[in-house]
Write an enzyme that holds these catalytic residues in place. Structure first.
Site, short mmCIF file in Angstrom:
data_model
loop_
_atom_site.label_atom_id
_atom_site.label_comp_id
_atom_site.label_asym_id
_atom_site.label_seq_id
_atom_site.Cartn_x
_atom_site.Cartn_y
_atom_site.Cartn_z
CG LEU A 27 63.63 -76.34 -39.91
CD1 LEU A 27 63.92 -75.74 -38.53
CD2 LEU A 27 64.50 -75.68 -40.96
CG ASP A 28 67.16 -81.86 -43.07
OD1 ASP A 28 66.14 -82.09 -43.74
OD2 ASP A 28 68.24 -81.50 -43.57
CG MET A 29 65.52 -85.81 -36.22
SD MET A 29 65.56 -87.61 -36.07
CE MET A 29 67.29 -87.93 -36.45
#
Length: 322
Positions: free
Chosen positions: A137-139
């Site tokens: 997942l993106d940050m």
């Protein structure tokens, strides 16, 4: 730290005419094709006691031996970072990732990542590639992620991703009012001019995103999305491509803009929402060992729920004014 693997198998007649790399993928299916390819090239897999090549044909009756070591991840230390564990057994771990937590060490984020947390909480996971991380997942995206605690579990879960049998559903808030749901089926690749971004590119990899409307506000839409594929930044790229970029995502949404006539409270909240409004809400998969279909769903994080509350209040107040 390392783990020794010693396996043997006799090639049956059904594999006659097949290449060695195809045969070992069937005989030693606990390990990925790429790892088995490496072991063949390194001489860790032998045929009748001798090193062989991946494309060598088998005839049946050969004795294939695997003698290799799984080496622990080096260069990354475990860190006592709290994890919200939704589910755990001997094979998998499901976590609810908070905003701001980078999944894998990279330039600018060598420490303080999910990988560092996993290495601390489960030291043996150092023997699993990428510390068991199956997907990312993106940050600043929140929500559910599955982590494999063994190489065998990781191989099976990656296979589910590739075969699209793992279900992943998200919730998001888009800028603009949608008339209804739909499907974006546009290929994605690196942006031709900005290598930090992804983009819809005709020569890119297949990418499919389904979306449906959950609620509409005066200038925004609360949506539920389901991924068929898992390209980098897929939801963010696809929503921006159809002109419904996510709230808080200037990377793909362009210049920040506010709808006309919104309240001061709504303006302030939108200005201060500093991450993309995207949450991995539901995860469904077949357990890599038992085969049981398992499913988890988590609540929206506080900032996302508050965003919806602010947008709803703005809509209700405007309707009350007639």
């Amino acid at each position: 730290m390392s783990e020794k693997i010693e396996l043997e198998a006799i090639v049956s007649g059904e594999f006659s005419g097949k290449r060695l790399d195809q045969v070992v993928a069937q005989l030693f299916s606990d390990y990925s094709r790429s790892r088995l390819q490496e072991w063949i090239k390194d001489g860790a897999i032998t045929v009748d006691g001798k090193p062989s090549k991946p494309r060598e044909k088998m005839f049946g009756g050969e004795r294939i031996a695997l003698s290799a070591e799984l080496e622990a991840i080096e260069g990354h230390e475990g860190e006592n970072i709290p994890l919200e564990i939704v589910y755990e057994d001997d094979d998998i771990l499901v976590v609810n990732k908070p905003a701001g937590l980078v999944v894998h060490p990279a330039v600018g984020h060598r420490t303080g990542t999910l990988m560092n947390a996993l290495l601390y909480h489960i030291p043996d996971i150092a023997l699993v590639p990428r510390a068991g991380i199956v997907h990312r997942l993106d940050m600043d995206t929140t929500g559910l992620m599955v982590v494999a605690k063994t190489v065998q579990a990781q191989t099976e879960l990656v296979k589910q991703l590739q075969e699209r049998s793992m279900g992943r559903e998200y919730e998001a808030v888009s800028i603009g009012v949608m008339t209804g749901g739909g499907c974006v089926e546009e290929p994605i690749a690196r942006h031709p001019r900005n290598r930090q971004k992804m983009a819809v590119v005709p020569t890119g990899k297949e990418a499919i995103t389904h979306y449906r409307v959950l609620d509409k506000y005066r200038a925004h839409t609360h949506i539920r999305l389901k991924l068929e594929t898992g390209r980098t930044h897929q939801i963010r790229v696809h929503m921006a491509h159809i002109n419904y970029a996510l709230v808080g995502d200037p990377f793909y949404g362009g210049r920040f803009r506010l709808p006309k006539g919104i309240s001061t409270e709504t303006q302030e909240y939108l200005r201060n929402f500093k991450r993309q409004a995207l949450h991995a809400k539901k995860l469904e998969l077949f357990h890599p060992v038992t085969g049981e279909l398992m499913s988890w769903e988590v609540d929206l994080p506080e900032d996302f729920a508050q965003l919806l509350s602010v947008l709803q209040r703005d809509r209700d107040e405007n309707e009350a004014l007639g």
